[in-house]
Design an enzyme around this catalytic site. Structure first.
Site, short mmCIF file in Angstrom:
data_model
loop_
_atom_site.label_atom_id
_atom_site.label_comp_id
_atom_site.label_asym_id
_atom_site.label_seq_id
_atom_site.Cartn_x
_atom_site.Cartn_y
_atom_site.Cartn_z
N ASP A 12 84.35 55.32 35.28
CA ASP A 12 83.19 55.74 35.92
C ASP A 12 83.03 56.19 37.33
O ASP A 12 83.68 55.55 38.06
CB ASP A 12 82.15 54.65 35.43
CG ASP A 12 80.60 55.11 35.34
OD1 ASP A 12 80.39 56.34 35.25
OD2 ASP A 12 79.93 54.28 35.71
N ASN A 64 78.30 61.35 25.10
CA ASN A 64 78.71 62.40 26.48
C ASN A 64 78.51 63.86 26.02
O ASN A 64 78.24 64.64 26.75
CB ASN A 64 80.28 62.34 26.85
CG ASN A 64 80.30 61.09 27.77
OD1 ASN A 64 81.26 60.50 27.86
ND2 ASN A 64 79.31 60.54 28.33
C1 FPP Z 1 82.32 58.82 33.75
O1 FPP Z 1 81.74 59.60 35.05
C2 FPP Z 1 83.52 59.80 33.50
C3 FPP Z 1 83.37 60.42 32.40
C4 FPP Z 1 82.38 60.72 31.48
C5 FPP Z 1 84.44 61.48 32.02
C6 FPP Z 1 85.90 60.97 32.09
C7 FPP Z 1 87.08 62.16 32.35
C8 FPP Z 1 87.96 62.05 33.01
C9 FPP Z 1 88.44 61.25 34.00
C10 FPP Z 1 88.75 63.59 33.16
C11 FPP Z 1 89.65 63.68 31.91
C12 FPP Z 1 90.35 62.56 31.38
C13 FPP Z 1 91.73 62.47 31.33
C14 FPP Z 1 92.00 61.42 30.35
C15 FPP Z 1 92.67 63.36 31.58
P1 FPP Z 1 80.41 60.01 35.36
O2 FPP Z 1 80.47 61.58 34.92
O3 FPP Z 1 79.63 59.33 34.28
O4 FPP Z 1 80.00 59.68 36.74
P2 FPP Z 1 78.56 59.42 37.33
O5 FPP Z 1 78.23 57.91 36.79
O6 FPP Z 1 78.86 59.23 38.61
O7 FPP Z 1 77.79 60.61 36.99
#
Ligand code: FPP
Length: 235
Positions: A15, A63
């Protein structure tokens, strides 16, 4: 951190990518790209130190509510990462498994996931479980549906559904539960991740956003886990 008492299974809610990007005046997708690199670093380190299973939350069943452009950027990053994993497969010897229903993914990515899981199945390094279109509740509903269908078909009796039997219907079938669940990004909630499997997991919350999570942060999380007294409801 004591290398002789490592957890067998670590799970991570990756996150804070969006906030990391915002703080730098970058688009959210740049945060996900940085997060994918952090994932690579942490997965490699887990393999090096001998963690048997690493489970990461890459995309939840919720998501899909994000703007289409962000969803497609995350799918694009997954594809890029997996193509690189295919390239490095013989060297890294990581076994990839996907948790979640891959049906709604772009067909090319879906086929890539299936190919990577099939082609890496024989490797004996770390097993990396990537949760895509995964939700803990969805996983339990699916398990209940499969079991109910087996009962209706006369293959199973309702009283055969023990905790052990139910575990066998989950994506994580056959795996030990994660001893340690890590959530960077400062939020302190489970967000529909591994609801069944984390019943007795130790939680570690890090204030840094996922792109800033490092090997040192991981060692700190493992050391915190090692300092806890786990009683599993006993005394
Ligand atoms: C949460 O941060 C993250 C995600 C929903 C996506 C995770 C994806 C990756 C790390 C990239 C691809 C993955 C791999 C395994 C190669 P957020 O967007 O909710 O952050 P925020 O809370 O700060 O908005």
């Amino acid at each position: 951190m004591d290398f002789s008492r490592l957890p067998r299974h670590i799970a991570v809610i990756m996150d804070g990518n969006g906030r990391w990007a915002k703080a730098r005046g970058l688009p959210r997708t740049a945060g996900h790209a940085a997060g994918a690199e952090t994932f690579r670093t942490i997965a490699t380190y887990c393999r090096e130190i001998g963690i048997e299973y690493l489970t990461v939350y890459a995309f939840s069943t919720e998501n899909w509510k994000r703007p289409a452009q962000e969803v497609s950027a995350i799918m694009g990053l997954l594809k890029k990462y997996l193509l690189e994993a295919v390239r490095d497969m013989e060297k890294e010897k990581v076994r990839f498994v996907f948790f979640g229903d891959l049906t709604p993914l772009p067909p090319e990515l879906r086929e890539l996931c299936r190919a990577v899981q099939r082609d890496s199945a024989g490797f004996e390094g770390c097993q990396v479980n990537i949760c895509i279109n995964y939700g803990g509740r969805d996983e339990l509903v699916r398990a209940a549906q499969i079991f109910a269908a087996e009962c209706a078909a006369g293959k199973r009796e309702p009283e055969e559904l023990t905790e052990k039997a139910l575990s066998g219907y989950l994506w994580s079938t056959g795996l030990p539960d994660p001893e340690l669940v890590i959530r960077p990004g400062g939020e302190k909630r489970i967000s529909n991740f591994l609801l069944w499997q984390s019943a007795y997991s130790e939680f570690y919350f890090a204030d840094v956003n996922w792109p800033d999570f490092s090997k040192e942060e991981l060692r700190r999380a493992i050391a915190a886990y090692q300092s806890r007294s786990r009683r599993f409801g006993g005394i």
